[in-house]
Motif scaffolding. Structure first.
Motif, PDB file in Angstrom:
ATOM      1  N   ALA A  76     -34.109-102.559 -67.508  1.00 50.26           N
ATOM      2  CA  ALA A  76     -33.092-102.563 -68.382  1.00 50.26           C
ATOM      3  C   ALA A  76     -33.320-103.521 -69.439  1.00 50.26           C
ATOM      4  O   ALA A  76     -32.835-103.170 -70.699  1.00 50.26           O
ATOM      5  CB  ALA A  76     -31.740-102.888 -67.580  1.00 50.26           C
ATOM      6  N   ARG A  77     -33.773-104.792 -69.126  1.00 48.77           N
ATOM      7  CA  ARG A  77     -34.228-105.800 -70.265  1.00 48.77           C
ATOM      8  C   ARG A  77     -35.241-105.191 -71.108  1.00 48.77           C
ATOM      9  O   ARG A  77     -35.059-105.277 -72.352  1.00 48.77           O
ATOM     10  CB  ARG A  77     -34.760-106.902 -69.422  1.00 48.77           C
ATOM     11  CG  ARG A  77     -35.129-107.943 -70.559  1.00 48.77           C
ATOM     12  CD  ARG A  77     -35.784-109.155 -69.875  1.00 48.77           C
ATOM     13  NE  ARG A  77     -34.975-109.875 -68.864  1.00 48.77           N
ATOM     14  CZ  ARG A  77     -34.186-111.006 -69.294  1.00 48.77           C
ATOM     15  NH1 ARG A  77     -34.133-111.207 -70.585  1.00 48.77           N
ATOM     16  NH2 ARG A  77     -33.393-111.400 -68.332  1.00 48.77           N
ATOM     17  N   ALA A  78     -36.240-104.365 -70.785  1.00 54.34           N
ATOM     18  CA  ALA A  78     -37.253-104.087 -71.604  1.00 54.34           C
ATOM     19  C   ALA A  78     -36.702-102.726 -72.470  1.00 54.34           C
ATOM     20  O   ALA A  78     -37.153-102.607 -73.509  1.00 54.34           O
ATOM     21  CB  ALA A  78     -38.279-103.406 -70.660  1.00 54.34           C
ATOM     22  N   ASP A  79     -35.889-101.981 -71.994  1.00 54.68           N
ATOM     23  CA  ASP A  79     -35.174-101.007 -72.778  1.00 54.68           C
ATOM     24  C   ASP A  79     -34.244-101.477 -73.814  1.00 54.68           C
ATOM     25  O   ASP A  79     -34.314-100.811 -74.933  1.00 54.68           O
ATOM     26  CB  ASP A  79     -34.292-100.238 -71.754  1.00 54.68           C
ATOM     27  CG  ASP A  79     -34.268 -98.475 -72.217  1.00 54.68           C
ATOM     28  OD1 ASP A  79     -35.085 -98.350 -73.007  1.00 54.68           O
ATOM     29  OD2 ASP A  79     -33.433 -97.874 -71.542  1.00 54.68           O
ATOM     30  N   GLY A  90     -49.319-102.177 -82.890  1.00 55.03           N
ATOM     31  CA  GLY A  90     -50.211-101.922 -81.739  1.00 55.03           C
ATOM     32  C   GLY A  90     -49.550-101.003 -80.902  1.00 55.03           C
ATOM     33  O   GLY A  90     -48.456-100.587 -81.012  1.00 55.03           O
ATOM     34  N   LEU A  91     -50.250-100.704 -79.956  1.00 55.37           N
ATOM     35  CA  LEU A  91     -49.879 -99.508 -78.959  1.00 55.37           C
ATOM     36  C   LEU A  91     -50.647 -99.664 -77.502  1.00 55.37           C
ATOM     37  O   LEU A  91     -51.954 -99.759 -77.661  1.00 55.37           O
ATOM     38  CB  LEU A  91     -50.179 -98.014 -79.311  1.00 55.37           C
ATOM     39  CG  LEU A  91     -50.015 -97.071 -78.411  1.00 55.37           C
ATOM     40  CD1 LEU A  91     -48.474 -96.843 -78.177  1.00 55.37           C
ATOM     41  CD2 LEU A  91     -50.336 -95.731 -78.859  1.00 55.37           C
ATOM     42  N   THR A  92     -49.909-100.162 -76.491  1.00 53.04           N
ATOM     43  CA  THR A  92     -50.590-100.228 -75.404  1.00 53.04           C
ATOM     44  C   THR A  92     -50.264 -99.067 -74.428  1.00 53.04           C
ATOM     45  O   THR A  92     -49.010 -98.488 -74.279  1.00 53.04           O
ATOM     46  CB  THR A  92     -49.961-101.503 -74.459  1.00 53.04           C
ATOM     47  OG1 THR A  92     -50.443-102.544 -75.302  1.00 53.04           O
ATOM     48  CG2 THR A  92     -50.711-101.683 -72.956  1.00 53.04           C
ATOM     49  N   LEU A  93     -51.189 -98.244 -73.871  1.00 48.53           N
ATOM     50  CA  LEU A  93     -51.051 -97.055 -73.205  1.00 48.53           C
ATOM     51  C   LEU A  93     -51.706 -97.101 -71.967  1.00 48.53           C
ATOM     52  O   LEU A  93     -52.826 -97.560 -71.782  1.00 48.53           O
ATOM     53  CB  LEU A  93     -51.955 -95.990 -73.906  1.00 48.53           C
ATOM     54  CG  LEU A  93     -51.951 -94.544 -73.383  1.00 48.53           C
ATOM     55  CD1 LEU A  93     -50.701 -94.134 -73.475  1.00 48.53           C
ATOM     56  CD2 LEU A  93     -53.017 -93.688 -74.236  1.00 48.53           C
ATOM     57  N   ALA A  94     -50.874 -97.030 -71.049  1.00 53.10           N
ATOM     58  CA  ALA A  94     -51.330 -97.230 -69.445  1.00 53.10           C
ATOM     59  C   ALA A  94     -51.963 -95.870 -68.986  1.00 53.10           C
ATOM     60  O   ALA A  94     -51.301 -94.728 -68.984  1.00 53.10           O
ATOM     61  CB  ALA A  94     -50.057 -97.771 -68.549  1.00 53.10           C
ATOM     62  N   ALA A 128     -41.738 -98.565 -67.588  1.00 50.92           N
ATOM     63  CA  ALA A 128     -40.042 -99.130 -67.429  1.00 50.92           C
ATOM     64  C   ALA A 128     -40.106-100.443 -68.055  1.00 50.92           C
ATOM     65  O   ALA A 128     -39.034-101.135 -68.343  1.00 50.92           O
ATOM     66  CB  ALA A 128     -39.863 -98.907 -66.152  1.00 50.92           C
ATOM     67  N   THR A 129     -41.076-101.384 -67.517  1.00 47.72           N
ATOM     68  CA  THR A 129     -40.876-102.898 -67.743  1.00 47.72           C
ATOM     69  C   THR A 129     -41.306-103.155 -69.145  1.00 47.72           C
ATOM     70  O   THR A 129     -41.366-104.612 -69.522  1.00 47.72           O
ATOM     71  CB  THR A 129     -41.503-103.705 -66.519  1.00 47.72           C
ATOM     72  OG1 THR A 129     -42.718-103.271 -66.449  1.00 47.72           O
ATOM     73  CG2 THR A 129     -40.727-103.424 -65.354  1.00 47.72           C
ATOM     74  N   GLY A 130     -41.819-102.570 -69.764  1.00 46.75           N
ATOM     75  CA  GLY A 130     -42.430-102.627 -71.157  1.00 46.75           C
ATOM     76  C   GLY A 130     -43.791-103.297 -71.138  1.00 46.75           C
ATOM     77  O   GLY A 130     -44.314-103.971 -72.073  1.00 46.75           O
ATOM     78  N   ALA A 131     -44.525-103.342 -69.906  1.00 45.18           N
ATOM     79  CA  ALA A 131     -46.061-103.791 -69.835  1.00 45.18           C
ATOM     80  C   ALA A 131     -46.904-102.926 -70.732  1.00 45.18           C
ATOM     81  O   ALA A 131     -48.034-103.102 -70.976  1.00 45.18           O
ATOM     82  CB  ALA A 131     -46.193-104.008 -68.392  1.00 45.18           C
TER      83      ALA A 131
END
Length: 290
Positions: A76-79, A90-94, A128-131
């Motif tokens: 919820a915080r990350a959203d 930049g872009l972080t892709l898991a 979900a958590t913004g990582a």
């Protein structure tokens, strides 16, 4: 229930130490003890034994709830932060290793991308958590069927790629000259269990019925070359997307024709996409429609 107290409890239970938890959380040991006492008072139950530090039966049950609860709060915080902040350059892709097929790699921006290889089950939580800004998760599925992903938060998923799968065999294997293989042909085979590098065997096990699949060797790394080398050396069979089975020295890739399974890749994101994340998502979905 105060989430700060719950986080303290989870940390103490994980480390089995009040002092270690205080060090990790940046609190005094006295503050950690007060957090645990306040949570126990709130719930009306003892959660930890003190010597040794170990969850009680009630504490074990709370731990079962704590992970999903805290993950939802982090999501919820990350959203909210995603909506309130400007898009990053930049872009972080898991990703999982086999989610990065040739067309996916071609769609990546020329610069500013961080690829984070994670276990399949961890990718939804990372998004979900913004990582991670986006996630690419893959697996075996019936054609056009969605993957079964853990429900960790309100996330959007969409298919971005499907391709046939092949069984990778040593070149000298008696079945290597077959034009196609059924799982029933491999009832006596031994398989490589490589959840980090290849495709998970649980879908094959389900499709195999009562016989299932039997593991010869478990590989816990993420390097595809190691996995294909093990298969070529006869240490076990593996199923891989067709595009990952070309030019493997000492091995032959035979299409899996029954049951009908494909390698499916899905894009995962949370909330409205902007900037590089939106551009990559658009490129991947457009490719899939072609």
């Amino acid at each position: 229930m105060d989430p700060h107290l719950l986080r303290t409890y989870v940390t103490v239970a994980r480390l089995a130490s009040f002092s270690e938890a205080a060090r990790e959380l940046g609190y005094t040991q006295s503050a950690v003890s007060q957090h645990i006492a306040a949570l126990e008072q709130d719930l009306g139950a003892a959660l930890l034994t003190r010597r040794p530090v170990r969850p009680t039966a009630a504490g074990e049950r709370l731990l079962e709830h704590a992970g999903p609860l805290l993950l939802r709060l982090d999501a919820a915080r990350a959203d909210v932060l995603r909506m309130a902040s400007a898009p990053e350059h930049g872009l972080t892709l898991a990703v999982t290793p086999t989610a990065l097929g040739p067309r996916t790699v071609a769609a990546l921006p020329a610069a500013g991308v961080t690829l984070r290889a994670l276990a399949r089950a961890d990718i939804p939580a990372a998004v979900a958590t913004g990582a991670a800004d986006l996630g690419l998760v893959d697996g075996l599925a019936a054609p056009s069927d969605p993957l079964r992903l853990p429900d960790v938060a309100p996330l959007t998923t969409c298919g971005v790629a499907e391709e046939p799968v092949c069984v990778l065999l040593p070149a000298a294997h008696p079945l290597a000259r077959r034009p196609g293989l059924r799982l029933a042909d491999l009832v006596d085979a031994r398989w490589l269990d490589a959840p980090g590098a290849g495709l998970p065997l649980d879908r094959l096990h389900t499709a195999g019925g009562a016989g299932g699949v039997r593991t010869a060797l478990r590989y816990e790394g993420t390097d595809l070359r190691t996995l294909t080398t093990l298969a070529a050396a006869g240490r076990g069979l593996t199923v891989l997307p067709r595009s990952f089975t070309t030019d493997v020295p000492g091995a032959v890739a035979v299409p899996l024709v029954a049951p009908r399974l494909v390698h499916r890749t899905e894009l995962i994101h949370g909330g409205a996409l902007r900037g590089p994340a939106a551009a990559l998502a658009h490129e991947l979905t457009e490719q899939h429609r072609e």
